[in-house]
Design an enzyme around this catalytic site. Structure first.
Site, PDB file in Angstrom:
ATOM      1  N   ARG A   1      -3.754   6.701   0.747  1.00  0.00           N
ATOM      2  CA  ARG A   1      -4.270   7.920   1.383  1.00  0.00           C
ATOM      3  C   ARG A   1      -3.315   8.602   2.338  1.00  0.00           C
ATOM      4  O   ARG A   1      -3.542   9.745   2.711  1.00  0.00           O
ATOM      5  CB  ARG A   1      -5.572   7.585   2.126  1.00  0.00           C
ATOM      6  CG  ARG A   1      -6.742   7.398   1.188  1.00  0.00           C
ATOM      7  CD  ARG A   1      -7.909   6.756   1.894  1.00  0.00           C
ATOM      8  NE  ARG A   1      -7.545   5.412   2.301  1.00  0.00           N
ATOM      9  CZ  ARG A   1      -8.388   4.530   2.837  1.00  0.00           C
ATOM     10  NH1 ARG A   1      -9.630   4.869   3.040  1.00  0.00           N
ATOM     11  NH2 ARG A   1      -7.983   3.314   3.169  1.00  0.00           N
TER      12      ARG A   1
ATOM     13  N   TYR B   1     -14.798 -12.411  -0.392  1.00  0.00           N
ATOM     14  CA  TYR B   1     -15.545 -11.184  -0.720  1.00  0.00           C
ATOM     15  C   TYR B   1     -16.743 -11.497  -1.613  1.00  0.00           C
ATOM     16  O   TYR B   1     -17.809 -10.895  -1.480  1.00  0.00           O
ATOM     17  CB  TYR B   1     -14.628 -10.156  -1.404  1.00  0.00           C
ATOM     18  CG  TYR B   1     -13.649  -9.503  -0.449  1.00  0.00           C
ATOM     19  CD1 TYR B   1     -14.054  -8.471   0.393  1.00  0.00           C
ATOM     20  CD2 TYR B   1     -12.329  -9.929  -0.370  1.00  0.00           C
ATOM     21  CE1 TYR B   1     -13.160  -7.875   1.285  1.00  0.00           C
ATOM     22  CE2 TYR B   1     -11.433  -9.341   0.508  1.00  0.00           C
ATOM     23  CZ  TYR B   1     -11.857  -8.318   1.336  1.00  0.00           C
ATOM     24  OH  TYR B   1     -10.979  -7.736   2.220  1.00  0.00           O
TER      25      TYR B   1
ATOM     26  N   ASP C   1      -6.974  -3.017  -7.632  1.00  0.00           N
ATOM     27  CA  ASP C   1      -7.470  -3.686  -6.416  1.00  0.00           C
ATOM     28  C   ASP C   1      -7.713  -5.161  -6.721  1.00  0.00           C
ATOM     29  O   ASP C   1      -7.983  -5.530  -7.863  1.00  0.00           O
ATOM     30  CB  ASP C   1      -8.763  -3.032  -5.928  1.00  0.00           C
ATOM     31  CG  ASP C   1      -9.043  -3.417  -4.472  1.00  0.00           C
ATOM     32  OD1 ASP C   1      -8.471  -2.776  -3.577  1.00  0.00           O
ATOM     33  OD2 ASP C   1      -9.800  -4.386  -4.245  1.00  0.00           O
TER      34      ASP C   1
ATOM     35  N   ARG D   1       0.818  -1.227   0.000  1.00  0.00           N
ATOM     36  CA  ARG D   1       0.000   0.000   0.000  1.00  0.00           C
ATOM     37  C   ARG D   1       0.843   1.265   0.000  1.00  0.00           C
ATOM     38  O   ARG D   1       0.510   2.240   0.669  1.00  0.00           O
ATOM     39  CB  ARG D   1      -0.940   0.043   1.198  1.00  0.00           C
ATOM     40  CG  ARG D   1      -2.118  -0.916   1.121  1.00  0.00           C
ATOM     41  CD  ARG D   1      -3.224  -0.373   0.225  1.00  0.00           C
ATOM     42  NE  ARG D   1      -4.260  -1.357   0.027  1.00  0.00           N
ATOM     43  CZ  ARG D   1      -5.374  -1.431   0.756  1.00  0.00           C
ATOM     44  NH1 ARG D   1      -5.609  -0.557   1.694  1.00  0.00           N
ATOM     45  NH2 ARG D   1      -6.261  -2.358   0.496  1.00  0.00           N
TER      46      ARG D   1
ATOM     47  N   ARG E   1      -6.785  11.319  -6.405  1.00  0.00           N
ATOM     48  CA  ARG E   1      -8.012  10.573  -6.143  1.00  0.00           C
ATOM     49  C   ARG E   1      -9.237  11.488  -6.164  1.00  0.00           C
ATOM     50  O   ARG E   1     -10.276  11.133  -6.717  1.00  0.00           O
ATOM     51  CB  ARG E   1      -7.910   9.874  -4.799  1.00  0.00           C
ATOM     52  CG  ARG E   1      -9.101   8.989  -4.667  1.00  0.00           C
ATOM     53  CD  ARG E   1      -9.286   8.216  -3.483  1.00  0.00           C
ATOM     54  NE  ARG E   1     -10.727   8.216  -3.300  1.00  0.00           N
ATOM     55  CZ  ARG E   1     -11.353   7.755  -2.276  1.00  0.00           C
ATOM     56  NH1 ARG E   1     -10.687   7.225  -1.319  1.00  0.00           N
ATOM     57  NH2 ARG E   1     -12.640   7.818  -2.204  1.00  0.00           N
TER      58      ARG E   1
HETATM   59  O1  CP3 Z   1      -0.052   0.527  -3.288  1.00  0.00           O
HETATM   60  C1  CP3 Z   1      -0.501  -0.636  -3.398  1.00  0.00           C
HETATM   61  O2  CP3 Z   1      -0.293  -1.524  -2.552  1.00  0.00           O
HETATM   62  C2  CP3 Z   1      -1.236  -1.030  -4.666  1.00  0.00           C
HETATM   63  C3  CP3 Z   1      -2.637  -0.992  -4.695  1.00  0.00           C
HETATM   64  C4  CP3 Z   1      -3.521  -1.935  -3.895  1.00  0.00           C
HETATM   65  C5  CP3 Z   1      -4.777  -1.528  -3.382  1.00  0.00           C
HETATM   66  N1  CP3 Z   1      -5.403  -2.625  -2.874  1.00  0.00           N
HETATM   67  C6  CP3 Z   1      -5.312  -0.168  -3.441  1.00  0.00           C
HETATM   68  C7  CP3 Z   1      -6.375   0.223  -2.503  1.00  0.00           C
HETATM   69  C8  CP3 Z   1      -3.374  -3.285  -3.600  1.00  0.00           C
HETATM   70  C9  CP3 Z   1      -2.188  -4.203  -3.854  1.00  0.00           C
HETATM   71  C10 CP3 Z   1      -4.577  -3.718  -2.959  1.00  0.00           C
HETATM   72  C11 CP3 Z   1      -4.845  -5.106  -2.540  1.00  0.00           C
HETATM   73  C12 CP3 Z   1      -6.062  -5.412  -1.752  1.00  0.00           C
HETATM   74  N2  CP3 Z   1      -7.304  -4.884  -1.876  1.00  0.00           N
HETATM   75  C13 CP3 Z   1      -6.114  -6.417  -0.765  1.00  0.00           C
HETATM   76  C14 CP3 Z   1      -4.961  -7.348  -0.407  1.00  0.00           C
HETATM   77  C15 CP3 Z   1      -3.980  -6.731   0.504  1.00  0.00           C
HETATM   78  C16 CP3 Z   1      -4.488  -6.490   1.888  1.00  0.00           C
HETATM   79  O3  CP3 Z   1      -4.649  -5.296   2.235  1.00  0.00           O
HETATM   80  O4  CP3 Z   1      -4.744  -7.470   2.597  1.00  0.00           O
HETATM   81  C17 CP3 Z   1      -7.420  -6.453  -0.251  1.00  0.00           C
HETATM   82  C18 CP3 Z   1      -7.945  -7.364   0.841  1.00  0.00           C
HETATM   83  C19 CP3 Z   1      -8.182  -5.480  -0.966  1.00  0.00           C
HETATM   84  C20 CP3 Z   1      -9.636  -5.150  -0.799  1.00  0.00           C
HETATM   85  C21 CP3 Z   1      -9.838  -3.771  -0.353  1.00  0.00           C
HETATM   86  N3  CP3 Z   1      -9.553  -2.650  -1.106  1.00  0.00           N
HETATM   87  C22 CP3 Z   1     -10.370  -3.329   0.891  1.00  0.00           C
HETATM   88  C23 CP3 Z   1     -10.809  -4.244   2.024  1.00  0.00           C
HETATM   89  C24 CP3 Z   1     -10.376  -1.935   0.859  1.00  0.00           C
HETATM   90  C25 CP3 Z   1     -10.921  -1.012   1.907  1.00  0.00           C
HETATM   91  C26 CP3 Z   1      -9.981  -0.795   3.039  1.00  0.00           C
HETATM   92  C27 CP3 Z   1      -9.245   0.498   2.892  1.00  0.00           C
HETATM   93  O5  CP3 Z   1      -8.026   0.511   3.137  1.00  0.00           O
HETATM   94  O6  CP3 Z   1      -9.911   1.503   2.611  1.00  0.00           O
HETATM   95  C28 CP3 Z   1      -9.831  -1.521  -0.386  1.00  0.00           C
HETATM   96  C29 CP3 Z   1      -9.633  -0.136  -0.832  1.00  0.00           C
HETATM   97  C30 CP3 Z   1      -8.296   0.253  -1.349  1.00  0.00           C
HETATM   98  N4  CP3 Z   1      -7.500  -0.485  -2.181  1.00  0.00           N
HETATM   99  C31 CP3 Z   1      -7.636   1.507  -1.102  1.00  0.00           C
HETATM  100  C32 CP3 Z   1      -6.438   1.496  -1.829  1.00  0.00           C
HETATM  101  C33 CP3 Z   1      -5.417   2.599  -1.948  1.00  0.00           C
HETATM  102  C34 CP3 Z   1      -8.190   2.656  -0.272  1.00  0.00           C
HETATM  103  C35 CP3 Z   1      -9.221   3.348  -1.133  1.00  0.00           C
HETATM  104  C36 CP3 Z   1      -9.191   4.836  -1.106  1.00  0.00           C
HETATM  105  O7  CP3 Z   1      -8.311   5.469  -1.706  1.00  0.00           O
HETATM  106  O8  CP3 Z   1     -10.115   5.335  -0.500  1.00  0.00           O
END
Ligand code: CP3
Length: 350
Positions: A30, A152, A76, A26, A39
């Site tokens: 944010r 999911y 994602d 990540r 964003r």
């Molecule tokens: O920088 C990076 O790592 C690359 C991008 C990336 C994102 N999601 C962007 C993202 C990667 C590799 C993921 C993987 C992901 N997504 C996983 C596996 C890794 C882990 O965290 O266990 C999972 C389970 C998801 C599903 C997911 N996506 C959830 C549960 C959420 C909400 C939680 C949160 O942090 O808000 C997301 C949203 C998400 N994916 C965000 C980002 C940057 C936040 C969204 C935003 O900008 O508001």
């Protein structure tokens, strides 16, 4: 083997290393003001994922701030079920809301992601981002593990996964078919990312640790191993990192079954234990606790050095045990990178 000029690829291929590769789960997100700006302009998180110019921009943003060795595609894990035809929304503060799959008709109605607009968009991001990174930086593609993505798809949102686990215990035939479909589509998805330019792929099986015993072998270790086998057949030179979060002492079984190039290790497992007990000189990634970064530069840097001491640089990919938390100061990430580089320089073998 000679050095590739990319520290991440060198470690993954067991070539001579010039330095311990570093990247952060990540790393685009944010906690970075420049991410929040893009964003906001893009609209929602999903609109950002499917806007190749904007997604490529946030992919490369962390590299402008930090001396790190990899860019990870901005997308994602839920892009795959979205491209298979399920509705997907991200509500602020609530996380993902996904259409559900709970019987054989619903599994059979899932589409192939080949030729989907989602796949085309993601591949365009890969191509654009690859143009924007320095020569020593490796481009990582990714997808979710079949079990985690199925969680999911079955529950429709973040959960304690009780229902998904029950379905696994019952070995519902539609659930078994769903895992198979996810293996197929995830291989297609990663293969397309590789064709578009990614050099390493990582599979995030974030909820792997939720399954135990036989279920863990059947629905985590076996599907990940099958994905690795199929990808190796098609792309023998592309290293695969498996992050099956929470496997603990079972990581070694996954390493042996899958023949992956490296394993991601959760923060809960001691890295010195993992370094001594998993595989023969297996390459390990992780596992700094992301919470330590909220403690500020001094605390984070000192924990980072403890981690660097636990495993030599030729078989370690420095990373966190899970994603960077919102509220982490970007300067703290910078301090961690500097601390690891300094420690490695001071302890380099002659
Ligand atoms: O920088 C990076 O790592 C690359 C991008 C990336 C994102 N999601 C962007 C993202 C990667 C590799 C993921 C993987 C992901 N997504 C996983 C596996 C890794 C882990 O965290 O266990 C999972 C389970 C998801 C599903 C997911 N996506 C959830 C549960 C959420 C909400 C939680 C949160 O942090 O808000 C997301 C949203 C998400 N994916 C965000 C980002 C940057 C936040 C969204 C935003 O900008 O508001």
């Amino acid at each position: 083997m000679s050095s590739t000029g990319k520290p991440l690829l060198d470690v993954l291929r067991c070539s001579p290393v010039t330095r311990r590769p570093i990247w952060f789960m990540r790393q685009a997100g944010r906690y970075l003001p420049e991410y929040r700006k893009v964003r906001e302009q893009a609209g929602s998180f999903l609109e950002l994922c499917y806007n190749p110019a904007a997604a490529a921009e946030v992919t490369v943003q962390p590299l402008r701030r930090f001396d790190i060795d990899a860019a990870i595609l901005f997308a994602d894990i839920l892009v795959v079920p979205h491209a298979m035809g399920l509705d997907l929304r991200f509500e602020d503060g609530e996380g993902p809301l996904l259409g559900t799959v709970r019987d054989v008709q619903e599994v059979n109605a899932l589409k192939q992601l080949e030729n989907s607009w989602q796949l085309k968009s993601i591949c365009e991001t890969v191509a654009l981002a690859s143009e924007g990174i320095a020569k020593h930086v490796a481009m990582i593609g990714f997808c979710g593990g079949p079990w985690t993505v199925a969680c999911y798809m079955i529950e429709g949102k973040s959960s304690d996964w009780q229902f998904a686990k029950l379905v696994a215990y019952r070995r519902e035939s539609w659930f078994i078919r769903l895992i198979e479909r996810l293996v197929e589509e995830s291989v297609e998805y990663l293969s397309a990312q590789i064709d578009a330019g990614v050099e390493v792929v990582q599979v995030f099986d974030s909820w792997a640790g939720e399954l135990t015993g036989r279920l863990r072998r059947e629905f985590v270790i076996a599907p990940l191993s099958e994905m690795t086998r199929r990808l190796h057949e098609r792309h023998p030179n592309v290293p695969i990192i498996l992050f099956a979060k929470g496997l603990g002492t079972d990581h070694g079984t996954l390493a042996e079954a899958s023949k992956c190039a490296a394993l991601g290790i959760e923060a809960e497992l001691s890295m010195s234990w993992a370094a001594g007990n998993i595989g023969h000189e297996m390459v390990l990634q992780g596992n700094l606790d992301p919470i330590s970064l909220l403690g500020g530069e001094q605390i984070a840097a000192s924990e980072a050095v403890e981690l660097a001491k636990a495993i030599p640089s030729y078989r370690h990919i420095f990373n966190l045990g899970h994603g960077i938390k919102v509220g982490t100061a970007p300067e703290t990430i910078g301090a961690v990178v500097e601390a690891v580089r300094n420690w490695d320089r001071a302890h380099a073998s002659p």
